[in-house]
Each structure stands twice: as C-alpha cells, then as structure tokens.
Scaffold this active site. Structure first.
Site, PDB file in Angstrom:
ATOM      1  N   LYS A 224       0.830  -1.202   0.000  1.00 39.20           N
ATOM      2  CA  LYS A 224       0.000   0.000   0.000  1.00 39.20           C
ATOM      3  C   LYS A 224       0.869   1.258   0.000  1.00 39.20           C
ATOM      4  CE  LYS A 224      -4.034   2.319   1.031  1.00 39.20           C
ATOM      5  NZ  LYS A 224      -5.372   2.318   1.560  1.00 39.20           N
ATOM      6  N   GLU A 234      -4.708   9.136  -6.671  1.00 40.42           N
ATOM      7  CA  GLU A 234      -5.428   8.205  -7.538  1.00 40.42           C
ATOM      8  C   GLU A 234      -5.683   8.739  -8.942  1.00 40.42           C
ATOM      9  OE1 GLU A 234      -8.397   5.787  -5.497  1.00 40.42           O
ATOM     10  OE2 GLU A 234      -9.524   5.697  -7.361  1.00 40.42           O
ATOM     11  N   HIS A 249     -18.952  -1.864  -3.123  1.00 42.06           N
ATOM     12  CA  HIS A 249     -19.632  -0.665  -2.605  1.00 42.06           C
ATOM     13  C   HIS A 249     -21.114  -0.681  -2.979  1.00 42.06           C
ATOM     14  CE1 HIS A 249     -15.713   1.941  -2.186  1.00 42.06           C
ATOM     15  NE2 HIS A 249     -15.847   1.043  -1.231  1.00 42.06           N
TER      16      HIS A 249
HETATM   17  P1  NAD Z   1     -15.094  -1.291  11.469  1.00 48.11           P
HETATM   18  O1  NAD Z   1     -14.347  -0.075  11.701  1.00 48.11           O
HETATM   19  O2  NAD Z   1     -16.582  -1.234  11.468  1.00 48.11           O
HETATM   20  O3  NAD Z   1     -14.616  -2.390  12.528  1.00 48.11           O
HETATM   21  C1  NAD Z   1     -15.196  -3.658  12.483  1.00 48.11           C
HETATM   22  C2  NAD Z   1     -15.835  -4.041  13.833  1.00 48.11           C
HETATM   23  O4  NAD Z   1     -14.808  -4.408  14.753  1.00 48.11           O
HETATM   24  C3  NAD Z   1     -16.605  -2.922  14.491  1.00 48.11           C
HETATM   25  O5  NAD Z   1     -17.715  -3.460  15.160  1.00 48.11           O
HETATM   26  C4  NAD Z   1     -15.599  -2.381  15.498  1.00 48.11           C
HETATM   27  O6  NAD Z   1     -16.198  -1.711  16.580  1.00 48.11           O
HETATM   28  C5  NAD Z   1     -14.929  -3.631  15.959  1.00 48.11           C
HETATM   29  N1  NAD Z   1     -13.569  -3.523  16.465  1.00 48.11           N
HETATM   30  C6  NAD Z   1     -12.603  -2.669  16.081  1.00 48.11           C
HETATM   31  N2  NAD Z   1     -11.451  -3.016  16.679  1.00 48.11           N
HETATM   32  C7  NAD Z   1     -11.699  -4.077  17.456  1.00 48.11           C
HETATM   33  C8  NAD Z   1     -10.898  -4.881  18.291  1.00 48.11           C
HETATM   34  N3  NAD Z   1      -9.592  -4.713  18.398  1.00 48.11           N
HETATM   35  N4  NAD Z   1     -11.497  -5.895  18.983  1.00 48.11           N
HETATM   36  C9  NAD Z   1     -12.831  -6.124  18.827  1.00 48.11           C
HETATM   37  N5  NAD Z   1     -13.623  -5.427  18.026  1.00 48.11           N
HETATM   38  C10 NAD Z   1     -13.055  -4.413  17.336  1.00 48.11           C
HETATM   39  O7  NAD Z   1     -14.698  -1.969  10.067  1.00 48.11           O
HETATM   40  P2  NAD Z   1     -13.283  -2.190   9.348  1.00 48.11           P
HETATM   41  O8  NAD Z   1     -13.426  -3.462   8.620  1.00 48.11           O
HETATM   42  O9  NAD Z   1     -12.156  -1.999  10.273  1.00 48.11           O
HETATM   43  O10 NAD Z   1     -13.236  -0.986   8.300  1.00 48.11           O
HETATM   44  C11 NAD Z   1     -14.176  -0.881   7.276  1.00 48.11           C
HETATM   45  C12 NAD Z   1     -14.236   0.567   6.826  1.00 48.11           C
HETATM   46  O11 NAD Z   1     -12.972   0.954   6.286  1.00 48.11           O
HETATM   47  C13 NAD Z   1     -15.254   0.826   5.734  1.00 48.11           C
HETATM   48  O12 NAD Z   1     -15.982   1.983   6.023  1.00 48.11           O
HETATM   49  C14 NAD Z   1     -14.418   1.020   4.505  1.00 48.11           C
HETATM   50  O13 NAD Z   1     -15.039   1.850   3.551  1.00 48.11           O
HETATM   51  C15 NAD Z   1     -13.183   1.647   5.076  1.00 48.11           C
HETATM   52  N6  NAD Z   1     -11.973   1.492   4.255  1.00 48.11           N
HETATM   53  C16 NAD Z   1     -11.237   2.607   4.009  1.00 48.11           C
HETATM   54  C17 NAD Z   1     -10.081   2.502   3.293  1.00 48.11           C
HETATM   55  C18 NAD Z   1      -9.220   3.713   3.095  1.00 48.11           C
HETATM   56  O14 NAD Z   1      -8.265   3.653   2.333  1.00 48.11           O
HETATM   57  N7  NAD Z   1      -9.500   4.806   3.767  1.00 48.11           N
HETATM   58  C19 NAD Z   1      -9.646   1.264   2.815  1.00 48.11           C
HETATM   59  C20 NAD Z   1     -10.419   0.143   3.089  1.00 48.11           C
HETATM   60  C21 NAD Z   1     -11.593   0.271   3.816  1.00 48.11           C
HETATM   61  N1  GLY Z   2      -8.407   1.322  -0.295  1.00 44.95           N
HETATM   62  C1  GLY Z   2      -8.234   2.067  -1.489  1.00 44.95           C
HETATM   63  C2  GLY Z   2      -7.170   3.107  -1.403  1.00 44.95           C
HETATM   64  O1  GLY Z   2      -6.610   3.373  -0.366  1.00 44.95           O
HETATM   65  O2  GLY Z   2      -6.842   3.690  -2.375  1.00 44.95           O
END
Ligand code: NAD
Ligand code: GLY
Length: 367
Positions: A224, A234, A249
């Site tokens: 990354k 991008e 999405h």
């Molecule tokens: P999330 O933030 O919802 O976390 C998943 C679940 O795990 C939640 O219920 C959270 O409260 C819980 N949690 C977090 N840490 C924990 C821990 N250590 N122990 C127990 N529970 C824990 O979801 P995610 O999968 O981390 O992230 C998904 C989001 O990230 C989406 O909104 C997606 O669009 C975004 N995303 C952004 C990028 C970027 O480049 N900015 C890239 C990929 C995904």
């Molecule tokens: N997850 C897509 C980006 O960071 O570009």
C-alpha cells in the site's frame, strides 16, 4: 516492531507495526505534539483500549468522543459530533486528533481532521486487521451518503500509523476474515509471490499465528505504501487498490450499510471482477477457481447475497468515484498478480456477470 515509511516528500510518515505498541509511551507521544488532544473511538473499542491509550495523554487537555458502532455511523452527523466538541472545547489548529478503532473510525476521524479549521494533525491507531493492512495507510478519509459510499471525503495523510497487533486478539473471526479480503487483494493486483505465500499460509492466518499475521500486515502495508507514494491522489495505479470495490460498494449501499461487512463485500466483488475479467478474455477460468478457493479458506463469502436485482446492482454501481460521465470504469485482472488500470466496460457485459451470479439464488429449473 516493524517500521515502514510512506514516502510523500515533506508529508512522509511512519507506520509502526508490532505487539504491545499501545504500551510504548515514547512511541505513543512521539507524534502527538499538542497540548490539546482528542481521541475519536467507538462503544466497542473504548472499553477494550481507551484506558490504555488515553493514559499517555493525562497531562494534556484530553477530549474523548465515543461514537456508536458500525458503518451506519460513518456519517456527516458523526463528523458534526466531532466538530461540535472541538469547537465547544476551543481546540485550535494545533490540536491533534487520534483515530482509535477500525476503518470506520479511521475514515471518519481522518475526515474530521481534514476539515476542522482546514486541517489539523491526526494519528491513526487502527485496531482491526482491515484497518491495519489498508484503511489507516494512504490518507483516504470519508463519510458515507445514503446514495453512495465514501462520497464526501478528502485525501489527507496522518502524521503516523501505530498498528498494535495485540488488539487483533479481541477481534471476532468474521472481522478477521473481512481484513483478509484486503490482504488477498494486494496479492491479486500486484504481488504474485505474496498471493502464493497466502495460499501456503492461509490456515496459519485464520488460526491467528502471530508470525504469519505480522508478515501479512507488513507485506500489505509495504504494497500500500508503495502504491500511495507513486500515486497519492489516484490518477493512475492507486485505483487498482479498488479491485472488487465497485461491485462491493454497490452491495454495501444497496443492502444498507452494515448488512455485509466491507471486507465481505470486497471478497464477493473480487470474484465478480474476476468473472468479468474472464469474460473479457484476460483471466483463465481456472484462475477464478483459484481465487475462490483462497477466499473460502479465509472464511469469506463468495456468493452474492439476495436482495438486489441485476438492474438495482448496476444502478448502485453507477455511483462510483472511478466512473467518468456516466461510463462505468472497473478494475479488472490481467492475471493473478497484475491488475489493469480502470477500464470502461459495457453495461451489458457487467450485467451478464451479475445475472449469472444472482441466478445462483434460484432453485434449479425455476425461471
Ligand atoms: P469497522 O471499523 O466497522 O470495525 C469492524 C468491527 O470491529 C466494528 O464493530 C468495530 O467496533 C470492531 N472492532 C474494532 N477493533 C476491534 C478490536 N480490536 N477488537 C474487537 N472489536 C473491534 O470496520 P473495518 O473493517 O475496520 O473498516 C471498514 C471501513 O474501512 C469501511 O468503512 C471502509 O469503507 C473503510 N476502508 C477505508 C479505506 C481507506 O483507504 N480509507 C480502505 C479500506 C476500507
Ligand atoms: N483502499 C483504497 C485506497 O486506499 O486507495
């Protein structure tokens, strides 16, 4: 501890990956230069890690925001909650914000940091596998709109990423699997050797073998960081990080935020993108099966959930940041280990992929 750098000239920043990093006072204070500190977290993460993290800032003016949990709260309203408190407490432009949680908190807190007084420094402290391998790195910040995911946001880099892998011990199996979807993505789009390593080590990863997980997080972050350094905003290669995401999405928006996890939607979307790549003559059918097998071993879903017709699916795909003037653009695979840059694809062909995936719901012989 493993240390990487995201090389962005005067905005370059470190990624620290390791066990028990939240106990390391020198590390936890190195990038927090202000007397005013705000931690943004949620109701699941706070009882687990807030005390440990906030202990480092007891001598500061510390504010904590605990948001409700889930993708459904990655909204403008939640961002307003952060802005309200920053203003009520008269936090200035030098204040530092900490995002403590998964990708939802990271994206939202990053967005708030990007906007508040036109930008204040922030540090990512990711606590899910998905956020440690992907969302905390690279500076994409956003909130969702009911009509489209991540539709309001900014490119805004953190000052540092501190990925304490000890936090993964409290993550449930479904969330661990969701993170593996983004790990597999790096192998598919640009790192065949890593994909083969994942094929050899998937059982160790699912069993949370610490060495295997550390290797997976480090290699994912290396990939990354390289892509982001080449193409921060991008205009080219960074789009390949969206493999499976246009389909994914659409599923997240169409089924309602939180109905499928982001990583699950990416896994399903990756297979749809592989199917489309094969229809266009790029990918062997045997490679689709190879990808499916790895996703299944990672405990990820590989079929499209019920609830969207192909037409509704396409409507949601039409709201995607890669699209240009109504033309759908997708990331497809040339082969395992190499992705195409965004390609315009005929709706009719995408529909064929969707129709055949959605047809799997119908009992055999029915129309
Ligand atoms: P999330 O933030 O919802 O976390 C998943 C679940 O795990 C939640 O219920 C959270 O409260 C819980 N949690 C977090 N840490 C924990 C821990 N250590 N122990 C127990 N529970 C824990 O979801 P995610 O999968 O981390 O992230 C998904 C989001 O990230 C989406 O909104 C997606 O669009 C975004 N995303 C952004 C990028 C970027 O480049 N900015 C890239 C990929 C995904
Ligand atoms: N997850 C897509 C980006 O960071 O570009």
């Amino acid at each position: 501890m493993r240390n990487l750098m995201v090389e962005l000239a005067d905005r370059r920043y470190p990624i620290a990956i390791g066990q028990h990093l939240f106990d390391d006072h020198a590390l936890m204070t190195r990038h927090i230069a202000s007397r005013q500190v705000m931690i943004v977290t949620n109701e699941v993460v706070a009882p687990l890690y807030l005390a440990k993290v906030s202990a480092h800032y007891e001598d500061r003016q510390l504010e904590v925001i605990i948001l409700p949990d889930g993708e459904a709260f990655k909204t403008m309203d939640s961002a307003m909650t952060v802005f309200d408190r920053l203003l009520q407490q008269k936090f200035s432009r030098t204040a530092h914000l900490i995002a403590l949680g998964g990708g939802v908190i990271g994206d939202l807190a990053g967005f708030a940091a990007a906007c508040y007084q036109r930008g204040i420094p922030f540090v990512q402290m990711p606590t899910t596998l998905l956020s440690q391998v992907d969302s905390s790195v690279g500076g994409k910040t956003a909130v969702n709109h009911p009509l489209g995911k991540n539709m309001m946001g900014a490119f805004y880099q953190p000052k540092a990423v501190i990925a304490d892998m000890t936090t993964l011990s409290t993550l449930n199996d479904r969330e661990l699997a969701a993170g593996l979807a983004e790990v597999i993505k790096y192998g598919l789009i640009r790192d065949l050797e890593f994909f083969e390593w994942l094929e050899a080590h998937m059982e160790a990863l699912v069993a949370r073998d610490p060495e295997a997980l550390a290797t997976a997080v480090e290699r994912s972050c290396q990939n990354k960081a390289m892509v982001v350094a080449l193409d921060e905003r991008e205009t080219g290669e960074r789009a390949t990080l969206n493999l499976g995401h246009t389909f994914g999405h659409a599923l997240e928006t169409g089924l309602g935020y939180g109905a499928v996890l982001h990583g699950e939607a990416v896994a399903i979307g990756t297979l749809l993108a592989a199917d489309l790549s094969s229809r266009l003559g790029y990918l062997e059918v045997a490679d689709i099966d190879r990808i499916r097998r790895l996703l299944i071993r990672a405990n990820l879903p590989t079929t499209v959930p019920e609830g969207l017709s192909p037409e509704e699916f396409l409507e949601h795909m039409a709201v995607d940041k890669k699209n240009v003037e109504g033309q759908l653009r997708l990331i497809l695979l040339k082969r395992i280990g190499e992705a195409h840059l965004p390609m315009s694809v005929e709706r009719g062909l995408i529909k064929q992929t969707l129709v055949s995936a959605i047809a799997l719901h119908r009992p055999q012989g029915s129309l």
